[in-house]
Scaffold this motif. Structure first.
Motif, PDB file in Angstrom:
ATOM      1  N   ALA A  51       0.829  -1.202   0.000  1.00 44.18           N
ATOM      2  CA  ALA A  51       0.000   0.000   0.000  1.00 44.18           C
ATOM      3  C   ALA A  51       0.869   1.260   0.000  1.00 44.18           C
ATOM      4  N   LEU A  52       1.938   1.236   0.791  1.00 46.00           N
ATOM      5  CA  LEU A  52       2.825   2.393   0.841  1.00 46.00           C
ATOM      6  C   LEU A  52       3.517   2.615  -0.496  1.00 46.00           C
ATOM      7  N   VAL A  53       4.007   1.538  -1.106  1.00 42.35           N
ATOM      8  CA  VAL A  53       4.694   1.653  -2.399  1.00 42.35           C
ATOM      9  C   VAL A  53       3.746   2.182  -3.467  1.00 42.35           C
ATOM     10  N   LEU A  54       2.531   1.683  -3.489  1.00 42.25           N
ATOM     11  CA  LEU A  54       1.560   2.146  -4.489  1.00 42.25           C
ATOM     12  C   LEU A  54       1.181   3.609  -4.247  1.00 42.25           C
ATOM     13  N   GLY A  62       4.237  10.193  -6.703  1.00 39.39           N
ATOM     14  CA  GLY A  62       5.543  10.638  -7.188  1.00 39.39           C
ATOM     15  C   GLY A  62       6.044   9.983  -8.444  1.00 39.39           C
ATOM     16  N   GLY A  63       5.363   8.943  -8.921  1.00 38.46           N
ATOM     17  CA  GLY A  63       5.784   8.303 -10.151  1.00 38.46           C
ATOM     18  C   GLY A  63       6.639   7.061  -9.930  1.00 38.46           C
ATOM     19  N   ARG A  64       7.155   6.524 -11.042  1.00 36.93           N
ATOM     20  CA  ARG A  64       7.892   5.265 -11.029  1.00 36.93           C
ATOM     21  C   ARG A  64       9.111   5.316 -10.103  1.00 36.93           C
ATOM     22  N   LYS A  65       9.896   6.396 -10.201  1.00 37.40           N
ATOM     23  CA  LYS A  65      11.123   6.475  -9.405  1.00 37.40           C
ATOM     24  C   LYS A  65      10.813   6.525  -7.912  1.00 37.40           C
ATOM     25  N   ALA A  66       9.800   7.292  -7.539  1.00 40.18           N
ATOM     26  CA  ALA A  66       9.429   7.383  -6.130  1.00 40.18           C
ATOM     27  C   ALA A  66       8.962   6.034  -5.599  1.00 40.18           C
ATOM     28  N   ALA A  75       9.743   3.038  -6.816  1.00 41.23           N
ATOM     29  CA  ALA A  75      10.867   2.108  -6.780  1.00 41.23           C
ATOM     30  C   ALA A  75      11.761   2.385  -5.575  1.00 41.23           C
ATOM     31  N   LEU A  76      12.035   3.652  -5.302  1.00 41.72           N
ATOM     32  CA  LEU A  76      12.874   3.998  -4.151  1.00 41.72           C
ATOM     33  C   LEU A  76      12.197   3.608  -2.837  1.00 41.72           C
ATOM     34  N   SER A  77      10.883   3.756  -2.781  1.00 38.38           N
ATOM     35  CA  SER A  77      10.152   3.333  -1.580  1.00 38.38           C
ATOM     36  C   SER A  77      10.278   1.834  -1.375  1.00 38.38           C
ATOM     37  N   ALA A  78      10.172   1.064  -2.470  1.00 41.63           N
ATOM     38  CA  ALA A  78      10.292  -0.391  -2.380  1.00 41.63           C
ATOM     39  C   ALA A  78      11.676  -0.793  -1.885  1.00 41.63           C
ATOM     40  N   VAL A  79      12.699  -0.155  -2.439  1.00 36.36           N
ATOM     41  CA  VAL A  79      14.065  -0.458  -2.007  1.00 36.36           C
ATOM     42  C   VAL A  79      14.251  -0.068  -0.539  1.00 36.36           C
ATOM     43  N   GLY A  80      13.722   1.105  -0.161  1.00 36.95           N
ATOM     44  CA  GLY A  80      13.853   1.563   1.220  1.00 36.95           C
ATOM     45  C   GLY A  80      13.189   0.623   2.202  1.00 36.95           C
ATOM     46  N   LEU A  81      11.987   0.162   1.883  1.00 37.89           N
ATOM     47  CA  LEU A  81      11.285  -0.760   2.765  1.00 37.89           C
ATOM     48  C   LEU A  81      12.092  -2.039   2.982  1.00 37.89           C
ATOM     49  N   ASN A  82      12.761  -2.498   1.934  1.00 35.22           N
ATOM     50  CA  ASN A  82      13.495  -3.746   2.059  1.00 35.22           C
ATOM     51  C   ASN A  82      14.888  -3.553   2.633  1.00 35.22           C
ATOM     52  N   ILE A  83      15.389  -2.340   2.650  1.00 34.88           N
ATOM     53  CA  ILE A  83      16.547  -2.055   3.493  1.00 34.88           C
ATOM     54  C   ILE A  83      16.118  -2.213   4.948  1.00 34.88           C
ATOM     55  N   GLY A 100      16.980  14.643   0.907  1.00 38.54           N
ATOM     56  CA  GLY A 100      17.090  14.661   2.358  1.00 38.54           C
ATOM     57  C   GLY A 100      16.059  13.774   3.005  1.00 38.54           C
ATOM     58  N   SER A 101      15.500  14.248   4.122  1.00 38.37           N
ATOM     59  CA  SER A 101      14.580  13.425   4.900  1.00 38.37           C
ATOM     60  C   SER A 101      13.275  13.158   4.164  1.00 38.37           C
ATOM     61  N   GLY A 102      13.008  13.943   3.099  1.00 42.31           N
ATOM     62  CA  GLY A 102      11.763  13.751   2.382  1.00 42.31           C
ATOM     63  C   GLY A 102      11.879  12.809   1.211  1.00 42.31           C
ATOM     64  N   SER A 103      13.063  12.249   0.931  1.00 37.15           N
ATOM     65  CA  SER A 103      13.212  11.383  -0.233  1.00 37.15           C
ATOM     66  C   SER A 103      12.464  10.075  -0.027  1.00 37.15           C
ATOM     67  N   PRO A 104      11.899   9.505  -1.092  1.00 35.54           N
ATOM     68  CA  PRO A 104      11.148   8.253  -0.958  1.00 35.54           C
ATOM     69  C   PRO A 104      11.994   7.123  -0.397  1.00 35.54           C
ATOM     70  N   LEU A 105      13.294   7.099  -0.704  1.00 30.25           N
ATOM     71  CA  LEU A 105      14.158   6.046  -0.180  1.00 30.25           C
ATOM     72  C   LEU A 105      14.239   6.120   1.344  1.00 30.25           C
ATOM     73  N   VAL A 106      14.506   7.332   1.862  1.00 27.93           N
ATOM     74  CA  VAL A 106      14.606   7.508   3.313  1.00 27.93           C
ATOM     75  C   VAL A 106      13.255   7.247   3.972  1.00 27.93           C
TER      76      VAL A 106
END
Length: 223
Positions: free
Chosen positions: A41-44, A50-54, A56-64, A123-129
């Protein structure tokens, strides 16, 4: 000679991973990953806003975050959350507050208008973080890993920490691949409709509501 009878024979090396157990673990991971949950739900939500990049970065961040919980389970840190109500509550409410804050930001964000690819915040607002924070600040995930991973770890094979990390990395990779596939599908749908400012505003509202709902859901959960 005595050594020929096996008296002083060097023991055969035992593989760190039992491959039949590992295959069972992979199948269990796939079954768990395919069940819709807060991570998807968060990734979607991030993909829609934010689009594809946002996404994808959220997915990578969650799995970190998955890897962090794996290490915590291996080191026994997760046991603290299982035994301390205070520690569990602190982590839970921090995670819930963070998700609600992200949802409010999304609700208050200005519509992107006809620009389909807005620059990603840093910074703190990036989808990865954001993904890492959302993943780490979820004590339910920590307790799940503490209960799930040890079932597939065999201390008799040595390298317990390495076994934990292999299993956690496997689950993180499988989950990332699945979520990236979801991102690809929803990013394409998003691209078709984002040019309409009204649709873009609703996308931001839906994303905000989903994030706030996830935060409330986490806040009311018990151990």
């Amino acid at each position: 000679m005595p050594w020929q009878k096996g008296v002083n024979r060097v023991p055969e090396t035992t593989a760190m991973i039992d491959w039949s157990s590992y295959l069972l673990f992979v199948l269990a991971c796939i079954a768990l990953i395919l069940v819709p949950g807060p991570a998807q739900a968060l990734v979607l939500a991030k993909t829609l806003s934010g689009g594809r990049k946002a996404g994808a970065l959220s997915a990578v961040g969650l799995n970190i975050g998955t890897l962090v919980h794996t290490l915590a389970a291996a080191l026994g840190i997760s046991a603290i959350l299982a035994t301390s109500a205070l520690a569990f509550s602190v982590v839970k409410y921090l995670g819930a507050a963070y998700l609600v804050w992200l949802g409010i930001r999304s609700l208050r964000a200005r519509a992107p208008g006809a620009t389909p690819a807005a620059a990603l915040p840093s910074g703190s607002g990036s989808p990865l973080v954001q993904g890492v924070a959302a993943g780490v600040l979820n004590p339910k995930v920590a307790l799940f890993f503490l209960a799930f991973l040890p079932q597939f770890v065999d201390p008799g094979r040595g390298g317990v920490l390495a076994q934990f990390l292999v299993l956690g990395a496997t689950m993180a990779v499988l989950d990332t691949l699945y979520e990236l596939a979801l991102v690809a599908v929803f990013a394409r749908l998003r691209g078709r409709y984002l040019a309409n400012p009204r649709v873009a505003r609703w996308q931001a509202r839906i994303s905000g509501v989903v994030l706030i709902a996830l935060g409330v859901r986490l806040a009311v959960q018990d151990r």
